[in-house]
Design a protein around this motif. Structure first.
Motif, PDB file in Angstrom:
ATOM      1  N   SER A 231       4.243   8.647  -7.981  1.00 44.49           N
ATOM      2  CA  SER A 231       4.958   9.507  -6.963  1.00 44.49           C
ATOM      3  C   SER A 231       5.937  10.142  -8.118  1.00 44.49           C
ATOM      4  O   SER A 231       6.472  11.566  -7.785  1.00 44.49           O
ATOM      5  N   VAL A 285      -1.899   5.184  -1.144  1.00 45.23           N
ATOM      6  CA  VAL A 285      -1.970   5.047   0.010  1.00 45.23           C
ATOM      7  C   VAL A 285      -0.571   5.627  -0.278  1.00 45.23           C
ATOM      8  O   VAL A 285       0.212   5.798   0.327  1.00 45.23           O
ATOM      9  N   SER A 286       0.017   5.218  -1.166  1.00 43.74           N
ATOM     10  CA  SER A 286       1.663   5.667  -1.565  1.00 43.74           C
ATOM     11  C   SER A 286       1.933   7.140  -1.519  1.00 43.74           C
ATOM     12  O   SER A 286       2.445   7.157  -1.283  1.00 43.74           O
ATOM     13  N   LEU A 287       1.004   8.237  -2.229  1.00 44.68           N
ATOM     14  CA  LEU A 287       1.054   8.766  -2.088  1.00 44.68           C
ATOM     15  C   LEU A 287       0.876   9.576  -0.847  1.00 44.68           C
ATOM     16  O   LEU A 287       1.561  10.859  -0.899  1.00 44.68           O
ATOM     17  N   LEU A 288       0.179   8.956  -0.022  1.00 45.22           N
ATOM     18  CA  LEU A 288       0.536   9.636   1.063  1.00 45.22           C
ATOM     19  C   LEU A 288       1.845  10.077   2.377  1.00 45.22           C
ATOM     20  O   LEU A 288       2.112  11.725   2.561  1.00 45.22           O
ATOM     21  N   HIS A 289       3.192   9.308   1.050  1.00 38.86           N
ATOM     22  CA  HIS A 289       4.387   9.537   1.766  1.00 38.86           C
ATOM     23  C   HIS A 289       5.230  10.821   0.503  1.00 38.86           C
ATOM     24  O   HIS A 289       6.412  10.445   0.825  1.00 38.86           O
ATOM     25  N   HIS A 290       4.160  11.426  -0.275  1.00 36.18           N
ATOM     26  CA  HIS A 290       4.927  12.691  -0.746  1.00 36.18           C
ATOM     27  C   HIS A 290       5.346  13.384  -0.725  1.00 36.18           C
ATOM     28  O   HIS A 290       5.155  13.966   0.539  1.00 36.18           O
ATOM     29  N   PRO A 291       5.940  13.986  -0.629  1.00 41.26           N
ATOM     30  CA  PRO A 291       7.239  15.627  -0.471  1.00 41.26           C
ATOM     31  C   PRO A 291       6.537  16.410  -0.181  1.00 41.26           C
ATOM     32  O   PRO A 291       6.232  17.195   0.397  1.00 41.26           O
ATOM     33  N   THR A 293       3.637  18.804   0.085  1.00 40.09           N
ATOM     34  CA  THR A 293       2.709  18.868   1.136  1.00 40.09           C
ATOM     35  C   THR A 293       0.748  19.301   0.710  1.00 40.09           C
ATOM     36  O   THR A 293      -0.369  18.891   1.026  1.00 40.09           O
ATOM     37  N   LYS A 296      -0.202  15.281  -0.612  1.00 38.60           N
ATOM     38  CA  LYS A 296      -0.987  14.828   0.487  1.00 38.60           C
ATOM     39  C   LYS A 296      -2.485  15.420   0.966  1.00 38.60           C
ATOM     40  O   LYS A 296      -3.213  14.552   0.947  1.00 38.60           O
TER      41      LYS A 296
END
Length: 306
Positions: A231, A285-291, A293, A296
């Motif tokens: 991230s 999976v961790s990058l699914l929470h990246h700000p 768009t 994601k």
């Protein structure tokens, strides 16, 4: 060594004629006046011409003849800068091709000073916006790859070559000419600055969109590839690295050629993304929470591959 500058300028005047020499002088003067804006690096892919006026065919022909007639690097650089800026106009792209300018500029790539090669690559980059020009420029792709490989890491020469390869890889027509350079592209991705990484990723994303290149890309070695999927990585790098991975996964899932796992080494792209993919999956999976768009969206694109 070399002739005195005054002699070189007089020789240029004979070849160019007063009008074209004035164009070169005005260009140099304009660059000096705008030096604070351009001092940070080479012109961008879509840098505007110095002058708003197009040069006529006669002036362009004299510039091309100058490149053939002189080996003075200062004059070569100025002539190439002028041709590069002229190539921002589509009509001039055709004129330069019809005057055999592409072969003259391309011939400079093999045996000139680094700064001259850089300016030649910039000119070819602008000229490669034209499909007909690409058909002629493609004969120099392997030489451009050699220039990229031999240039100092992160240098303007290296970046100029990568920009041209980006344009030449937009379609799959010439991808096969870049196969032998894939290991070096991945080396630049591992060792280069962020600017170099972004530019080489543009090439790699283009190549990865072609199913015929999948095996060559998966076989290449890059032990540090996983480090690009964090991230904290520059957003422009992260998005392109994810697009690169998504393209490869898509091509594999479409069954474009049987993937024989034994032929891939443990430090290959294949092992990182496909064979031993637990660590990669955790990164995703961790990058699914990246700000961002787009980040994601690329992650979802990979995760939804079968």
């Amino acid at each position: 060594m070399g002739e005195p500058r005054g002699v070189a300028v007089r020789a240029a005047a004979i070849v160019l004629g007063a009008g074209a020499c004035y164009c070169l002088w005005r260009l140099a003067a304009g660059r000096r006046r705008t030096a604070p804006r351009t001092a940070r690096g080479p012109p961008s892919d879509n840098s505007p011409p110095v002058s708003t006026h197009t040069m006529d065919a006669d002036a362009l022909q004299k510039l091309i003849h100058l490149l053939q007639a002189t080996d003075d690097p200062l004059i070569q650089e100025q002539a190439l800068i002028t041709l590069s800026n002229s190539a921002a106009f589509s009509v001039n792209q055709d004129i330069i091709r019809n005057l055999d300018g592409l072969s003259v500029i391309g011939g400079i790539l093999s045996d000139c000073a680094p700064k001259v090669k850089e300016k030649a690559l910039n000119a070819l980059n602008n000229l490669s916006m034209n499909i007909k020009n690409q058909k002629e420029i493609q004969v120099y792709i392997m030489q451009v790859c050699r220039n990229v490989e031999s240039a100092p890491l992160n240098s303007d020469l290296q970046l100029a070559g990568l920009r041209l390869l980006t344009n030449m890889s937009v379609t799959s027509d010439y991808h096969h000419k870049m196969i032998n350079s894939i290991p070096h592209f991945l080396h630049l991705l591992s060792e280069g600055t962020e600017r170099t990484q972004i530019q080489v990723l543009k090439v790699l994303v283009n190549l990865s969109a072609n199913p015929a290149m999948t095996r060559h890309l998966l076989r290449a070695q890059m032990p540090s590839l996983l480090l690009l999927f964090d991230s904290y990585v520059n957003r422009d790098i992260l998005v392109r690295a994810l697009a690169f991975a998504a393209n490869l996964k898509k091509n594999m899932d479409n069954g474009d050629g049987a993937m024989i796992q034994d032929q891939y080494r443990e430090d290959s792209v294949f092992f990182t993304l496909c064979k031993d993919s637990t660590a990669f999956a955790q990164k995703l999976v961790s990058l699914l929470h990246h700000p961002d768009t787009e980040v994601k969206e690329q992650v979802v694109r990979i995760l939804t591959q079968h």
